[in-house]
Design an enzyme around this catalytic site. Structure first.
Site, short mmCIF file in Angstrom:
data_model
loop_
_atom_site.label_atom_id
_atom_site.label_comp_id
_atom_site.label_asym_id
_atom_site.label_seq_id
_atom_site.Cartn_x
_atom_site.Cartn_y
_atom_site.Cartn_z
N ARG B 129 0.82 -1.23 0.00
CA ARG B 129 0.00 0.00 0.00
C ARG B 129 0.85 1.27 0.00
NH1 ARG B 129 -2.73 -2.99 4.11
NH2 ARG B 129 -4.44 -4.18 3.22
N LYS B 151 1.48 11.00 -11.77
CA LYS B 151 0.60 10.05 -12.44
C LYS B 151 1.35 8.76 -12.71
CE LYS B 151 -2.71 12.84 -15.05
NZ LYS B 151 -3.25 13.03 -16.42
N GLU B 193 6.15 17.11 -26.05
CA GLU B 193 5.62 17.55 -24.75
C GLU B 193 6.21 18.89 -24.32
OE1 GLU B 193 3.10 16.06 -23.22
OE2 GLU B 193 3.14 13.94 -23.77
N LYS B 235 4.73 22.77 -15.59
CA LYS B 235 3.91 21.64 -15.13
C LYS B 235 3.71 21.72 -13.61
CE LYS B 235 2.79 16.86 -15.50
NZ LYS B 235 2.92 15.60 -16.23
N GLU B 245 -6.19 16.23 -10.98
CA GLU B 245 -6.85 16.45 -12.27
C GLU B 245 -8.36 16.57 -12.16
OE1 GLU B 245 -5.73 13.67 -15.33
OE2 GLU B 245 -6.03 15.16 -16.87
N ARG B 249 -5.65 20.86 -14.40
CA ARG B 249 -4.61 19.95 -14.86
C ARG B 249 -4.92 19.30 -16.20
NH1 ARG B 249 -1.14 15.52 -11.35
NH2 ARG B 249 -0.05 14.67 -13.15
N ASN B 253 -3.29 17.81 -21.15
CA ASN B 253 -3.60 16.77 -22.13
C ASN B 253 -3.85 17.35 -23.52
OD1 ASN B 253 -3.46 14.39 -20.49
ND2 ASN B 253 -5.30 15.12 -19.45
N HIS B 256 -3.72 15.19 -26.53
CA HIS B 256 -3.72 13.81 -26.05
C HIS B 256 -5.00 13.05 -26.39
CE1 HIS B 256 -0.16 15.15 -23.99
NE2 HIS B 256 0.02 13.98 -23.40
N HIS B 260 -4.19 9.74 -28.06
CA HIS B 260 -4.51 8.43 -27.50
C HIS B 260 -5.27 7.57 -28.50
CE1 HIS B 260 -4.12 9.79 -23.01
NE2 HIS B 260 -2.95 9.53 -23.57
N HIS B 273 4.39 7.59 -27.92
CA HIS B 273 3.40 8.48 -27.31
C HIS B 273 3.60 9.93 -27.77
CE1 HIS B 273 0.75 10.29 -24.36
NE2 HIS B 273 1.75 10.99 -23.86
#
Lengths: 368, 368
Positions: B129, B151, B193, B235, B245, B249, B253, B256, B260, B273
């Site tokens: 955890r 992330k 990016e 960032k 997010e 935030r 993207n 993106h 994606h 990517h």
């Protein structure tokens, strides 16, 4: 069936964790009432996660009441049992979420015992990095322990609960009616975690359990209500001070170091978690006595209560070395040193190491 | 090799997230210096997670320097590539941790690009955890984007990054020397990016990139240092305001949603990517123009810079309906409505829906 008292009124226990605070509602017949769910977050989709034992009993009613709030209500039915608390089974939840194109507002509802709650909770923590989550525990063990405090996890072949997250639900609903359909063995397993709170935190509660063990075994609603509410209050107090188990919270693992070794040594699912914890508490009590925290009468008292709750008080003969080996990979171990929760005076616990020879001795004495 | 400027001094960007705050250090030769690691937490064990490309280049030096702090230093080498960002590969990390009986103080060090960072980070978030975690990104893309902001995730056959956690590292170390060994295609992917931050947040930075694109493509250390530091600052500013997010935030993207769809439609790994994001930004810029946020000159300017960075500016012909279908399961979608990040004025972005017909039109225009 023995004479039982009237249904108890609904009671609420607040878990105070700042922005992650949530309520636990305890009462009879809560599951099927729309009012129970009026504070749930808005979303277009809800997913009920249950198992093949609980689903047929309560899944339909749960889906029906959720349909009054959510446009889409889906159900995923997992195979029952600790031996399925693995990645393959967890992935059934992700498959369902993605197959139904569930978005990141989706509410996941765990309807079942500790295994369902742990897996649905970890799925909720991980799906799209976190979606809202509700616990509807249907076993005594889940109502008094696993659904409170935000621990979620799956097992790994090399260790129990090794992969998981701390992730708090939005709400926990303990419908006491569901305890009436619980197999006797699981009722006893739940009582192990109820009993646990006495020696570590509240000797008055321990005395209450001793005085009401027959009513609890007979599933008297008022007795069950008090046991669930007091257990949740005590756990809430501990978790509120130490959400991520960096200190105090570890005392909730009383009996669990030995218990996890029993579960792992016999193979997950052979003994129920609560059975292993019941027996583990006898071993941990004896260790506490040998370390000077309690006397023989205390150990005897706990031993007798655990026996009356229908739980094993003798450990399986795995051999002391095997116990030690299994306990060294416990999550509480640090750099290979096993950590035990011991009672240092009645109603008070602490975490400590212990000489291997002493632990061996305790194991020999407690195994048949 | 072209003439390059002298190594830049070490610079530090602070990510301010309360008790989860951490520093990003940017400089040359940091990886092998003991001083870089002096603030890491005490533990008996560290696990380096790397891949079969980066491991042979930097794994030995990393292990050597960590051995000055940790009694046990283990390494797990994952197969390289987005197509391995799955549960099976993640489980190699858990297997190593448990096989070596690593406790919950163990420090996990991600040495590699975005895929290694995402997997090592999710493993760190989930092992027992949560254990401490350090990012040592060795690609430009990871240095300017994926290693900042917490992330972590793995892919599911039905969607990219669908299973993961928000989990902050203790420290991020961007050793600019590692960029000298980066394949040209990955340098370009990283520049996608870098470029992204301009149109959504900082037109001055966009102008700087335009003026220095040749130096960046030639891997000039001073130019790379500024690109990494400014990207991390921008960032950090966004993530500091919206860690999970829930709002702002999402503008990170930009490009993106289309990107994606390209990645999923072609099969993960066919395009990098950053390549998909580069092309996706051209599509998102055109959509922004059609929605009135920017003019044709702005779209042309971004298109030309993306092309100069060695990135594709035309999307694959998957068919507009397939694009729409893939974008509807994007994590940003809500109740099936696709959410796009659009530029509503130069240097400023927002998240919005768009009519399917308009999106179809943009796709047709941008695909060859």
């Amino acid at each position: 069936m023995s004479a039982v008292s009237a249904p108890a009124p609904v009671r609420r226990v607040a878990i105070e964790l700042g922005e992650r605070s949530y309520p636990i509602d305890v009462g009879n017949g809560l599951l099927g009432q729309a009012a129970t769910w009026s504070a749930l977050p808005q979303a277009s989709c809800a997913l009920i996660v249950t198992n093949d034992v609980v689903g047929p009993l309560y899944g339909g009613r749960m889906a029906e009441v959720l349909r009054t709030r959510y446009r889409q209500v889906h159900t995923v039915v997992l195979p029952d049992g600790e031996q399925h608390k693995d990645w393959q089974t967890l992935n059934l939840i992700f498959d369902a979420l993605l197959r139904h194109a569930c978005d990141r507002q989706t509410v996941i509802v765990a309807l079942g015992g500790g295994v369902v709650g742990d897996m649905a909770g970890f799925a909720a923590a991980s799906y799209m990095r976190g979606v809202p989550f509700v616990q509807v525990p249907t076993t005594l063990l889940a109502q008094v322990d696993s659904s409170v405090g935000g621990k979620t996890a799956i097992n790994h072949p090399l260790g129990k609960n090794m992969i998981g997250a701390f992730y708090q639900p939005q709400q926990v609903v303990c419908d006491l009616d569901t305890l009436q359909t619980l197999p006797a063995r699981e009722l006893s397993a739940g009582l192990a975690e109820v009993i646990k709170y006495g020696p570590i935190l509240d000797m008055e509660f321990l005395a209450w359990i001793e005085g009401n063990i027959d009513a609890l075994m007979a599933r008297d609603p008022a007795a069950l209500a008090h046991a669930v509410v007091r257990s949740c209050e005590l756990k809430a107090w501990v978790v509120g001070q130490d959400e991520r188990e960096s200190g105090l919270r570890a005392i909730l693992n009383f009996g669990h170091t030995f218990g996890h070794a029993i579960e792992a040594g016999l193979g997950y699912g052979a003994w129920l978690h609560g059975e292993a914890v019941g027996c583990g508490m006898v071993m941990a009590a004896l260790l506490s006595q040998r370390l000077g925290g309690v006397d023989a009468a205390f150990v005897r008292r706990l031993h007798d209560l655990i026996r009356k709750a229908g739980l094993p008080v003798k450990g399986p003969r795995l051999g002391a070395e095997r116990y030690l080996e299994l306990m060294r990979v416990d999550k509480k171990a640090q750099a290979g040193e096993i950590k035990f929760v011991v009672i240092d005076r009645p109603g008070h616990a602490s975490v400590t190491g212990a000489p291997d020879a002493l632990v061996r001795d305790v194991i020999e004495q407690c195994c048949e």
